[in-house]
Design an enzyme around this catalytic site. Structure first.
Site, PDB file in Angstrom:
ATOM      1  CB  CYS A 160      -0.911   0.186   1.141  1.00 40.92           C
ATOM      2  SG  CYS A 160      -1.937  -1.586   1.303  1.00 40.92           S
ATOM      3  CG  HIS A 191      -3.267   3.159   2.471  1.00 38.81           C
ATOM      4  ND1 HIS A 191      -3.714   2.822   1.278  1.00 38.81           N
ATOM      5  CD2 HIS A 191      -3.237   1.906   3.123  1.00 38.81           C
ATOM      6  CE1 HIS A 191      -4.157   1.468   1.259  1.00 38.81           C
ATOM      7  NE2 HIS A 191      -3.795   1.012   2.579  1.00 38.81           N
ATOM      8  CG  ASN A 204      -6.869  -1.500   1.467  1.00 35.78           C
ATOM      9  OD1 ASN A 204      -6.001  -0.806   0.668  1.00 35.78           O
ATOM     10  ND2 ASN A 204      -6.236  -1.765   2.539  1.00 35.78           N
TER      11      ASN A 204
HETATM   12  O1  UT7 Z   1      -3.837  -1.768   3.846  1.00 38.73           O
HETATM   13  C1  UT7 Z   1      -2.566  -1.923   4.717  1.00 38.73           C
HETATM   14  C2  UT7 Z   1      -2.918  -1.855   5.957  1.00 38.73           C
HETATM   15  N1  UT7 Z   1      -4.244  -2.400   6.451  1.00 38.73           N
HETATM   16  C3  UT7 Z   1      -4.597  -2.090   7.592  1.00 38.73           C
HETATM   17  O2  UT7 Z   1      -4.022  -1.310   8.295  1.00 38.73           O
HETATM   18  C4  UT7 Z   1      -5.973  -2.852   8.083  1.00 38.73           C
HETATM   19  C5  UT7 Z   1      -5.706  -2.873   9.504  1.00 38.73           C
HETATM   20  N2  UT7 Z   1      -6.692  -3.752  10.048  1.00 38.73           N
HETATM   21  C6  UT7 Z   1      -8.167  -3.357   9.998  1.00 38.73           C
HETATM   22  O3  UT7 Z   1      -8.485  -2.394   9.321  1.00 38.73           O
HETATM   23  C7  UT7 Z   1      -9.251  -4.000  10.961  1.00 38.73           C
HETATM   24  O4  UT7 Z   1      -8.221  -4.681  12.079  1.00 38.73           O
HETATM   25  C8  UT7 Z   1     -10.242  -5.060  10.486  1.00 38.73           C
HETATM   26  C9  UT7 Z   1     -11.304  -3.975   9.961  1.00 38.73           C
HETATM   27  C10 UT7 Z   1      -9.423  -5.879   9.519  1.00 38.73           C
HETATM   28  C11 UT7 Z   1     -10.769  -5.724  11.644  1.00 38.73           C
HETATM   29  O5  UT7 Z   1     -11.318  -4.864  12.362  1.00 38.73           O
HETATM   30  P1  UT7 Z   1     -11.077  -4.808  14.176  1.00 38.73           P
HETATM   31  O6  UT7 Z   1     -11.804  -4.193  14.853  1.00 38.73           O
HETATM   32  O7  UT7 Z   1      -9.282  -5.255  14.293  1.00 38.73           O
HETATM   33  O8  UT7 Z   1     -11.814  -6.404  14.362  1.00 38.73           O
HETATM   34  P2  UT7 Z   1     -10.988  -7.794  15.037  1.00 38.73           P
HETATM   35  O9  UT7 Z   1      -9.992  -8.596  14.157  1.00 38.73           O
HETATM   36  O10 UT7 Z   1     -10.507  -7.504  16.323  1.00 38.73           O
HETATM   37  O11 UT7 Z   1     -12.213  -8.795  15.310  1.00 38.73           O
HETATM   38  C12 UT7 Z   1     -13.516  -8.435  16.169  1.00 38.73           C
HETATM   39  C13 UT7 Z   1     -14.624  -9.331  15.918  1.00 38.73           C
HETATM   40  C14 UT7 Z   1     -14.044 -10.736  16.055  1.00 38.73           C
HETATM   41  O12 UT7 Z   1     -15.101 -11.643  16.825  1.00 38.73           O
HETATM   42  P3  UT7 Z   1     -14.612 -11.838  18.303  1.00 38.73           P
HETATM   43  O13 UT7 Z   1     -13.261 -12.586  18.293  1.00 38.73           O
HETATM   44  O14 UT7 Z   1     -14.727 -10.416  19.225  1.00 38.73           O
HETATM   45  O15 UT7 Z   1     -15.942 -12.659  18.833  1.00 38.73           O
HETATM   46  C15 UT7 Z   1     -13.946 -11.236  14.808  1.00 38.73           C
HETATM   47  O16 UT7 Z   1     -14.127 -12.600  14.632  1.00 38.73           O
HETATM   48  O17 UT7 Z   1     -15.260  -9.414  14.736  1.00 38.73           O
HETATM   49  C16 UT7 Z   1     -15.329 -10.487  14.310  1.00 38.73           C
HETATM   50  N3  UT7 Z   1     -15.228 -10.269  12.809  1.00 38.73           N
HETATM   51  C17 UT7 Z   1     -16.336 -10.059  11.859  1.00 38.73           C
HETATM   52  N4  UT7 Z   1     -17.723  -9.963  12.366  1.00 38.73           N
HETATM   53  C18 UT7 Z   1     -18.703  -9.622  11.395  1.00 38.73           C
HETATM   54  C19 UT7 Z   1     -14.033 -10.401  11.933  1.00 38.73           C
HETATM   55  N5  UT7 Z   1     -14.701 -10.093  10.906  1.00 38.73           N
HETATM   56  C20 UT7 Z   1     -15.857  -9.998  10.554  1.00 38.73           C
HETATM   57  C21 UT7 Z   1     -16.955  -9.862   9.718  1.00 38.73           C
HETATM   58  N6  UT7 Z   1     -18.307  -9.698   9.977  1.00 38.73           N
HETATM   59  N7  UT7 Z   1     -16.568  -9.574   8.409  1.00 38.73           N
END
Ligand code: UT7
Length: 321
Positions: A113, A244, A274
């Site tokens: 990115c 980004h 993204n």
């Molecule tokens: O481009 C290069 C750089 N990229 C980035 O910087 C992206 C960085 N990361 C992110 O944007 C975020 O971390 C995400 C959007 C990918 C995820 O958001 P988050 O707030 O970090 O969520 P998480 O991974 O901590 O997951 C929270 C919960 C989990 O459930 P539990 O364990 O709390 O029960 C996941 O299983 O959300 C759940 N989850 C979903 N739920 C519904 C993960 N994906 C989904 C989904 N729909 N699609």
């Protein structure tokens, strides 16, 4: 000799993929996607469109807006992590050929990115050294070809698209790209990767989202502080802060920490998702086409991605008068 940012162009694929597409196929919801990412929709390239095709369409617009002849382009740099071919030929070679350029030096940059900022840095160096006069830089991605659509934690984040710019030599310091900073830390490779062919795994992107999120916010913020300090500039000198576009919450956290006003911040992640190396040039193009970016404006670019790589750039928008 200085390097100036002469023009911008972008190609936005026609097919719109809304959050409903994902809701119909996996355990997720519109509320989760919008709240956690800020994404409402992304664009998806047609099956017969390759990354180079997206790049070519963006490049045609940038070249036309720069008012230069195809034969004037003496370097093509394409940033991509979704190339048409595995390693060779480079997507830059394909773009140069499809545009009918006069056999310029052409190569790809793999900096995820951060790719467009890396490409900008390379173009600046070639122009300032006197080796090249008109550089076409492209950020082009068909990420839909390397997304794992069975992984609900990553697949709704990414979209396809391309952006391109012409960087030209100038003797006018007021038109110059002021500074570009690029960094990398391969020690954090496991946060974001695409497995190699010998891994036995599919060549799909994998990301430790939550960890990446935290490093992204920290790094994007500290890099801006450094580039402003190094150039004796402050937020007030910036017309457009163009980070980004990975996640609305990352942009908000970074923008708030840096105390940018809403009118300075550029946000496109809601409609494009993204698009990796294409995200910053697509955002610049949006500003240009809406009239928000004007001649002489100072832009601050801020990127972060797999590698890990990160980079920022301070530059004037210097369209040819
Ligand atoms: O481009 C290069 C750089 N990229 C980035 O910087 C992206 C960085 N990361 C992110 O944007 C975020 O971390 C995400 C959007 C990918 C995820 O958001 P988050 O707030 O970090 O969520 P998480 O991974 O901590 O997951 C929270 C919960 C989990 O459930 P539990 O364990 O709390 O029960 C996941 O299983 O959300 C759940 N989850 C979903 N739920 C519904 C993960 N994906 C989904 C989904 N729909 N699609």
């Amino acid at each position: 000799m200085y390097a100036s940012f002469r023009s911008i162009g972008a190609y936005i694929p026609e097919d719109i993929r809304t959050n409903q597409w994902f809701i119909d196929r996996m355990d997720t919801s519109d509320e989760w996607i919008v709240k956690r990412t800020g994404i409402n929709q992304r664009r998806i390239a047609a099956p017969n469109q390759m990354t180079s095709d997206l790049g070519v369409e963006a490049a045609k617009i940038a070249i036309q807006r720069a008012g230069i002849a195809l034969s004037d382009i003496d370097l093509v740099v394409c940033a991509t992590i979704s190339p048409d071919y595995m390693c060779m030929p480079s997507t830059a070679c394909l773009i140069a050929d499809k545009l009918g350029l006069n056999e310029p030096m052409s190569f790809d940059i793999s900096a995820a990115c951060t790719g467009f900022v890396y490409a900008l840095s390379v173009a600046k160096a070639f122009v300032e050294s006197g080796m090249k006069k008109n550089v076409l830089i492209v950020g082009a991605e068909k990420l839909s070809s390397i997304v794992d659509y069975t992984d609900r934690t990553t697949c709704m984040l990414f979209g396809d698209g391309a952006g391109a710019a012409i960087i030209s030599a100038t003797e006018n310091k007021d038109e110059a790209i002021i500074d570009v900073r690029c960094s990398a830390d391969g020690g954090q490779k496991d946060l974001l990767l695409t497995p190699g062919v010998e891994s036995g795994e599919k060549q799909y992107m994998q990301m430790k989202g939550n960890e990446t999120f935290k490093v992204a916010v920290r790094t994007l913020t500290s890099d801006v502080v450094k580039i402003l300090e190094n150039n004796n500039m402050t937020n007030d000198d910036i017309d457009l802060f163009i980070p980004h576009q990975a996640n609305y919450r990352i942009i908000k956290a970074v923008g708030d920490a840096l105390e940018f006003k809403d009118e300075q911040k550029v946000l496109t992640v809601d409609k494009y998702g993204n698009t990796s190396s294409a995200s910053i040039p697509m955002a610049i193009n949006d500003c240009y086409e809406s009239g928000r970016l004007k001649a002489g404006d100072t832009m601050l670019l801020d990127a972060f991605g797999g590698g890990l790589t990160w980079g920022s750039a301070l530059l004037k928008f210097a369209p040819k008068k």
